[in-house]
Design a protein around this motif. Sequence first.
Motif, PDB file in Angstrom:
ATOM      1  N   ALA A 148       0.837  -1.209   0.000  1.00  0.00           N
ATOM      2  CA  ALA A 148       0.000   0.000   0.000  1.00  0.00           C
ATOM      3  C   ALA A 148       0.867   1.253   0.000  1.00  0.00           C
ATOM      4  N   THR A 149       1.937   1.216   0.774  1.00  0.00           N
ATOM      5  CA  THR A 149       2.840   2.363   0.847  1.00  0.00           C
ATOM      6  C   THR A 149       3.519   2.617  -0.487  1.00  0.00           C
ATOM      7  N   MET A 150       3.946   1.555  -1.161  1.00  0.00           N
ATOM      8  CA  MET A 150       4.599   1.703  -2.460  1.00  0.00           C
ATOM      9  C   MET A 150       3.643   2.308  -3.485  1.00  0.00           C
ATOM     10  N   ILE A 151       2.390   1.892  -3.451  1.00  0.00           N
ATOM     11  CA  ILE A 151       1.394   2.426  -4.390  1.00  0.00           C
ATOM     12  C   ILE A 151       1.193   3.914  -4.163  1.00  0.00           C
ATOM     13  N   VAL A 152       0.942   4.284  -2.904  1.00  0.00           N
ATOM     14  CA  VAL A 152       0.659   5.690  -2.582  1.00  0.00           C
ATOM     15  C   VAL A 152       1.890   6.568  -2.776  1.00  0.00           C
ATOM     16  N   PHE A 153       3.020   6.142  -2.225  1.00  0.00           N
ATOM     17  CA  PHE A 153       4.237   6.943  -2.332  1.00  0.00           C
ATOM     18  C   PHE A 153       4.735   7.020  -3.768  1.00  0.00           C
ATOM     19  N   GLY A 154       4.527   5.936  -4.535  1.00  0.00           N
ATOM     20  CA  GLY A 154       4.902   5.959  -5.940  1.00  0.00           C
ATOM     21  C   GLY A 154       4.109   7.005  -6.704  1.00  0.00           C
ATOM     22  N   ALA A 155       2.802   7.064  -6.425  1.00  0.00           N
ATOM     23  CA  ALA A 155       1.943   8.066  -7.070  1.00  0.00           C
ATOM     24  C   ALA A 155       2.356   9.477  -6.658  1.00  0.00           C
ATOM     25  N   LEU A 156       2.672   9.656  -5.390  1.00  0.00           N
ATOM     26  CA  LEU A 156       3.123  10.970  -4.912  1.00  0.00           C
ATOM     27  C   LEU A 156       4.437  11.368  -5.563  1.00  0.00           C
ATOM     28  N   SER A 157       5.336  10.392  -5.753  1.00  0.00           N
ATOM     29  CA  SER A 157       6.619  10.664  -6.403  1.00  0.00           C
ATOM     30  C   SER A 157       6.411  11.155  -7.830  1.00  0.00           C
ATOM     31  N   LEU A 158       5.535  10.486  -8.558  1.00  0.00           N
ATOM     32  CA  LEU A 158       5.282  10.872  -9.951  1.00  0.00           C
ATOM     33  C   LEU A 158       4.656  12.260 -10.025  1.00  0.00           C
ATOM     34  N   PHE A 159       3.688  12.527  -9.142  1.00  0.00           N
ATOM     35  CA  PHE A 159       3.023  13.835  -9.135  1.00  0.00           C
ATOM     36  C   PHE A 159       4.007  14.948  -8.793  1.00  0.00           C
ATOM     37  N   ALA A 160       4.755  14.770  -7.707  1.00  0.00           N
ATOM     38  CA  ALA A 160       5.700  15.797  -7.279  1.00  0.00           C
ATOM     39  C   ALA A 160       6.834  15.964  -8.283  1.00  0.00           C
ATOM     40  N   GLY A 161       7.235  14.851  -8.918  1.00  0.00           N
ATOM     41  CA  GLY A 161       8.301  14.926  -9.916  1.00  0.00           C
ATOM     42  C   GLY A 161       7.896  15.746 -11.127  1.00  0.00           C
ATOM     43  N   VAL A 162       6.670  15.542 -11.605  1.00  0.00           N
ATOM     44  CA  VAL A 162       6.172  16.316 -12.750  1.00  0.00           C
ATOM     45  C   VAL A 162       6.060  17.793 -12.387  1.00  0.00           C
ATOM     46  N   LEU A 163       5.503  18.070 -11.205  1.00  0.00           N
ATOM     47  CA  LEU A 163       5.369  19.456 -10.751  1.00  0.00           C
ATOM     48  C   LEU A 163       6.742  20.108 -10.599  1.00  0.00           C
ATOM     49  N   GLY A 164       7.669  19.384  -9.988  1.00  0.00           N
ATOM     50  CA  GLY A 164       9.006  19.922  -9.792  1.00  0.00           C
ATOM     51  C   GLY A 164       9.733  20.180 -11.102  1.00  0.00           C
ATOM     52  N   HIS A 165       9.484  19.340 -12.112  1.00  0.00           N
ATOM     53  CA  HIS A 165      10.131  19.507 -13.415  1.00  0.00           C
ATOM     54  C   HIS A 165       9.814  20.876 -14.005  1.00  0.00           C
ATOM     55  N   TRP A 166       8.586  21.309 -13.855  1.00  0.00           N
ATOM     56  CA  TRP A 166       8.193  22.622 -14.382  1.00  0.00           C
ATOM     57  C   TRP A 166       8.753  23.748 -13.528  1.00  0.00           C
ATOM     58  N   LEU A 167       8.789  23.533 -12.229  1.00  0.00           N
ATOM     59  CA  LEU A 167       9.255  24.591 -11.333  1.00  0.00           C
ATOM     60  C   LEU A 167      10.763  24.800 -11.406  1.00  0.00           C
TER      61      LEU A 167
END
Length: 208
Positions: A159-178
Amino acid sequence: MFHPSTLLLFFTASLLLALAPGPDNIFVMTQSAIKGRVVGLVVTLGLCTGLIVHTSAVALGIAAVFQTSATAFNLLKFAGAAYLLYLAWGAIRAGTESPLQANAREHGLFRFYLRGIFMNVTNPKVSIFFLAFLPQFTHVEFGHLPLQIGILGGLFILATMIVFGALSLFAGVLGHWLRRSDNVNKWLNRTAAAVFASLALKLAMSGR
């Protein structure tokens, strides 16, 4: 062995707990935003490896030491707080350094994997939480207790891998633009330093 409804209830609870704001998911999002989603995913693997340690500690009865011994609890939590302060200092020193420069200086992804492990293992509250949470879903009639703890720990890690993996992808995309601006890079690093320092203070002041 476990009834399917018990496993479903436990897995659902684990997903919700992983989503709840806490040191680990904040840490994952911060690393992903600053250094990219790949680093965030590697940190997630490290954190989940740390959860294996906590699961084993509960199954073997070691986690109870942190619940009963103030000395053991404080030694581990202060080690974790010191490491977070070290990361905060590193973020301040980074300044406007680009992610590519930072990753080259960090000597590869394995360092971030170890960072995730250390971040998780040095938080004794995780062991105490597992000690309180996992046994609630065990039953004598289900069989060998350490095996039950191991299965539940594995589901929690999934469960942690699923949630944290999704958070990683979201934050990574956001950070790429910033990260396209040096000023934003500087702001991101300073924000990360503040987050790490806050987590260190919270951990250092936490009780059993």
